[in-house]
Write a protein that holds these residues in place. Structure first.
Motif, PDB file in Angstrom:
ATOM      1  N   LEU A  32       0.804  -1.217   0.000  1.00 35.61           N
ATOM      2  CA  LEU A  32       0.000   0.000   0.000  1.00 35.61           C
ATOM      3  C   LEU A  32       0.836   1.264   0.000  1.00 35.61           C
ATOM      4  O   LEU A  32       1.985   1.258   0.433  1.00 35.61           O
ATOM      5  CB  LEU A  32      -0.905   0.021   1.236  1.00 35.61           C
ATOM      6  CG  LEU A  32      -1.919  -1.091   1.392  1.00 35.61           C
ATOM      7  CD1 LEU A  32      -2.646  -0.951   2.712  1.00 35.61           C
ATOM      8  CD2 LEU A  32      -2.893  -1.073   0.245  1.00 35.61           C
ATOM      9  N   GLU A  34      -1.169   4.261   0.867  1.00 33.42           N
ATOM     10  CA  GLU A  34      -1.962   5.102   1.765  1.00 33.42           C
ATOM     11  C   GLU A  34      -3.220   4.339   2.186  1.00 33.42           C
ATOM     12  O   GLU A  34      -3.749   3.540   1.416  1.00 33.42           O
ATOM     13  CB  GLU A  34      -2.361   6.386   1.031  1.00 33.42           C
ATOM     14  CG  GLU A  34      -3.303   7.296   1.766  1.00 33.42           C
ATOM     15  CD  GLU A  34      -3.731   8.467   0.900  1.00 33.42           C
ATOM     16  OE1 GLU A  34      -2.967   9.448   0.831  1.00 33.42           O
ATOM     17  OE2 GLU A  34      -4.819   8.389   0.288  1.00 33.42           O
ATOM     18  N   ARG A  36      -7.074   5.271   3.896  1.00 35.83           N
ATOM     19  CA  ARG A  36      -8.017   6.311   4.327  1.00 35.83           C
ATOM     20  C   ARG A  36      -9.242   5.632   4.929  1.00 35.83           C
ATOM     21  O   ARG A  36      -9.774   4.696   4.343  1.00 35.83           O
ATOM     22  CB  ARG A  36      -8.472   7.196   3.164  1.00 35.83           C
ATOM     23  CG  ARG A  36      -7.391   8.075   2.613  1.00 35.83           C
ATOM     24  CD  ARG A  36      -7.914   9.059   1.579  1.00 35.83           C
ATOM     25  NE  ARG A  36      -8.791   8.503   0.570  1.00 35.83           N
ATOM     26  CZ  ARG A  36      -8.395   7.889  -0.556  1.00 35.83           C
ATOM     27  NH1 ARG A  36      -7.115   7.731  -0.799  1.00 35.83           N
ATOM     28  NH2 ARG A  36      -9.283   7.446  -1.427  1.00 35.83           N
ATOM     29  N   TRP A  82     -10.468   2.891   2.420  1.00 39.73           N
ATOM     30  CA  TRP A  82      -9.854   3.043   1.093  1.00 39.73           C
ATOM     31  C   TRP A  82      -8.373   2.698   1.188  1.00 39.73           C
ATOM     32  O   TRP A  82      -7.692   3.116   2.124  1.00 39.73           O
ATOM     33  CB  TRP A  82      -9.983   4.483   0.605  1.00 39.73           C
ATOM     34  CG  TRP A  82     -11.373   4.868   0.230  1.00 39.73           C
ATOM     35  CD1 TRP A  82     -12.365   5.311   1.060  1.00 39.73           C
ATOM     36  CD2 TRP A  82     -11.932   4.821  -1.078  1.00 39.73           C
ATOM     37  NE1 TRP A  82     -13.500   5.540   0.340  1.00 39.73           N
ATOM     38  CE2 TRP A  82     -13.266   5.259  -0.969  1.00 39.73           C
ATOM     39  CE3 TRP A  82     -11.434   4.453  -2.324  1.00 39.73           C
ATOM     40  CZ2 TRP A  82     -14.108   5.338  -2.071  1.00 39.73           C
ATOM     41  CZ3 TRP A  82     -12.266   4.549  -3.415  1.00 39.73           C
ATOM     42  CH2 TRP A  82     -13.585   4.983  -3.283  1.00 39.73           C
ATOM     43  N   ALA A  83      -7.888   1.962   0.217  1.00 34.40           N
ATOM     44  CA  ALA A  83      -6.469   1.633   0.132  1.00 34.40           C
ATOM     45  C   ALA A  83      -5.956   2.114  -1.213  1.00 34.40           C
ATOM     46  O   ALA A  83      -6.559   1.844  -2.245  1.00 34.40           O
ATOM     47  CB  ALA A  83      -6.260   0.131   0.262  1.00 34.40           C
ATOM     48  N   ARG A  84      -4.863   2.871  -1.181  1.00 35.94           N
ATOM     49  CA  ARG A  84      -4.236   3.318  -2.427  1.00 35.94           C
ATOM     50  C   ARG A  84      -2.948   2.537  -2.610  1.00 35.94           C
ATOM     51  O   ARG A  84      -2.123   2.428  -1.705  1.00 35.94           O
ATOM     52  CB  ARG A  84      -3.935   4.821  -2.410  1.00 35.94           C
ATOM     53  CG  ARG A  84      -3.408   5.313  -3.758  1.00 35.94           C
ATOM     54  CD  ARG A  84      -3.391   6.825  -3.858  1.00 35.94           C
ATOM     55  NE  ARG A  84      -2.745   7.464  -2.739  1.00 35.94           N
ATOM     56  CZ  ARG A  84      -1.431   7.687  -2.655  1.00 35.94           C
ATOM     57  NH1 ARG A  84      -0.610   7.287  -3.603  1.00 35.94           N
ATOM     58  NH2 ARG A  84      -0.939   8.311  -1.600  1.00 35.94           N
ATOM     59  N   TYR A  85      -2.817   1.958  -3.796  1.00 32.77           N
ATOM     60  CA  TYR A  85      -1.658   1.139  -4.160  1.00 32.77           C
ATOM     61  C   TYR A  85      -0.764   1.930  -5.115  1.00 32.77           C
ATOM     62  O   TYR A  85      -1.008   3.096  -5.380  1.00 32.77           O
ATOM     63  CB  TYR A  85      -2.129  -0.161  -4.826  1.00 32.77           C
ATOM     64  CG  TYR A  85      -3.028  -0.997  -3.957  1.00 32.77           C
ATOM     65  CD1 TYR A  85      -2.502  -1.984  -3.132  1.00 32.77           C
ATOM     66  CD2 TYR A  85      -4.413  -0.797  -3.940  1.00 32.77           C
ATOM     67  CE1 TYR A  85      -3.335  -2.756  -2.314  1.00 32.77           C
ATOM     68  CE2 TYR A  85      -5.232  -1.568  -3.121  1.00 32.77           C
ATOM     69  CZ  TYR A  85      -4.688  -2.543  -2.324  1.00 32.77           C
ATOM     70  OH  TYR A  85      -5.504  -3.295  -1.523  1.00 32.77           O
ATOM     71  N   ARG A  89      -3.723   3.282  -8.074  1.00 34.34           N
ATOM     72  CA  ARG A  89      -4.846   2.337  -8.027  1.00 34.34           C
ATOM     73  C   ARG A  89      -5.438   2.322  -6.624  1.00 34.34           C
ATOM     74  O   ARG A  89      -4.706   2.317  -5.638  1.00 34.34           O
ATOM     75  CB  ARG A  89      -4.385   0.936  -8.396  1.00 34.34           C
ATOM     76  CG  ARG A  89      -3.945   0.821  -9.827  1.00 34.34           C
ATOM     77  CD  ARG A  89      -3.678  -0.644 -10.178  1.00 34.34           C
ATOM     78  NE  ARG A  89      -3.060  -0.721 -11.484  1.00 34.34           N
ATOM     79  CZ  ARG A  89      -1.876  -1.241 -11.735  1.00 34.34           C
ATOM     80  NH1 ARG A  89      -1.171  -1.767 -10.751  1.00 34.34           N
ATOM     81  NH2 ARG A  89      -1.396  -1.257 -12.953  1.00 34.34           N
ATOM     82  N   GLU A  90      -6.765   2.297  -6.559  1.00 29.74           N
ATOM     83  CA  GLU A  90      -7.437   2.297  -5.267  1.00 29.74           C
ATOM     84  C   GLU A  90      -8.498   1.209  -5.188  1.00 29.74           C
ATOM     85  O   GLU A  90      -9.088   0.841  -6.199  1.00 29.74           O
ATOM     86  CB  GLU A  90      -8.108   3.652  -5.000  1.00 29.74           C
ATOM     87  CG  GLU A  90      -7.121   4.767  -4.778  1.00 29.74           C
ATOM     88  CD  GLU A  90      -7.783   6.042  -4.294  1.00 29.74           C
ATOM     89  OE1 GLU A  90      -9.001   6.218  -4.495  1.00 29.74           O
ATOM     90  OE2 GLU A  90      -7.079   6.857  -3.695  1.00 29.74           O
ATOM     91  N   LYS A  91      -8.686   0.713  -3.974  1.00 27.37           N
ATOM     92  CA  LYS A  91      -9.775  -0.232  -3.686  1.00 27.37           C
ATOM     93  C   LYS A  91     -10.426   0.243  -2.397  1.00 27.37           C
ATOM     94  O   LYS A  91      -9.764   0.832  -1.539  1.00 27.37           O
ATOM     95  CB  LYS A  91      -9.247  -1.652  -3.495  1.00 27.37           C
ATOM     96  CG  LYS A  91      -8.741  -2.277  -4.768  1.00 27.37           C
ATOM     97  CD  LYS A  91      -8.460  -3.739  -4.581  1.00 27.37           C
ATOM     98  CE  LYS A  91      -8.018  -4.303  -5.934  1.00 27.37           C
ATOM     99  NZ  LYS A  91      -7.974  -5.723  -5.954  1.00 27.37           N
ATOM    100  N   ASN A  92     -11.729  -0.027  -2.290  1.00 29.66           N
ATOM    101  CA  ASN A  92     -12.402   0.331  -1.053  1.00 29.66           C
ATOM    102  C   ASN A  92     -13.292  -0.804  -0.577  1.00 29.66           C
ATOM    103  O   ASN A  92     -13.706  -1.649  -1.356  1.00 29.66           O
ATOM    104  CB  ASN A  92     -13.189   1.627  -1.209  1.00 29.66           C
ATOM    105  CG  ASN A  92     -14.435   1.442  -2.028  1.00 29.66           C
ATOM    106  OD1 ASN A  92     -14.400   0.874  -3.108  1.00 29.66           O
ATOM    107  ND2 ASN A  92     -15.547   1.919  -1.530  1.00 29.66           N
TER     108      ASN A  92
END
Length: 115
Positions: A32, A34, A36, A82-85, A89-92
């Motif tokens: 990761l 970040e 949120r 929320w995870a930012r890679y 790229r993000e996934k929630n």
């Protein structure tokens, strides 16, 4: 039911969440960039998310002092993680009505996901 541990009443879900957070340790920054957490300050649906933050934010931050863990409170918002890679790229994951242990498991699943 609460378990008496060192004179305190500790709920099994709290212990399971703590174990999940310890397992994560400093692995947050492995995949990761970040994390949120969005939540409401008062809603019942955000209670488990608030509990997770109150019980585990400090431990996570100590294990990952340079890693951005952002907490965003907004009245009436549905709780989400929320995870930012890499490469933006993000996934929630929705966290509505989850307890602290389930929030910890959601974070663990995003940490172990490779986008």
């Amino acid at each position: 039911d609460a378990l008496p541990i060192y004179g305190l009443s500790v709920f099994p879900s709290t212990m399971a969440a703590a174990a999940a957070v310890r397992t994560l340790g400093s692995k947050l920054s492995k995949n990761l960039r970040e994390v949120r957490i969005h939540l409401c300050q008062r809603s019942a649906g955000s209670q488990g998310t608030r509990d997770f933050i109150e019980q585990h934010y400090v431990e996570l931050k100590k294990a990952n002092p340079e890693f951005p863990i952002l907490i965003r409170e907004c009245s009436g918002v549905q709780p989400q993680l929320w995870a930012r890679y890499e490469f933006g790229r993000e996934k929630n994951v929705p966290l509505n009505n989850l307890n602290a242990e389930q929030v910890a498991k959601a974070l663990e699943s995003l940490v172990n996901t490779k986008p």
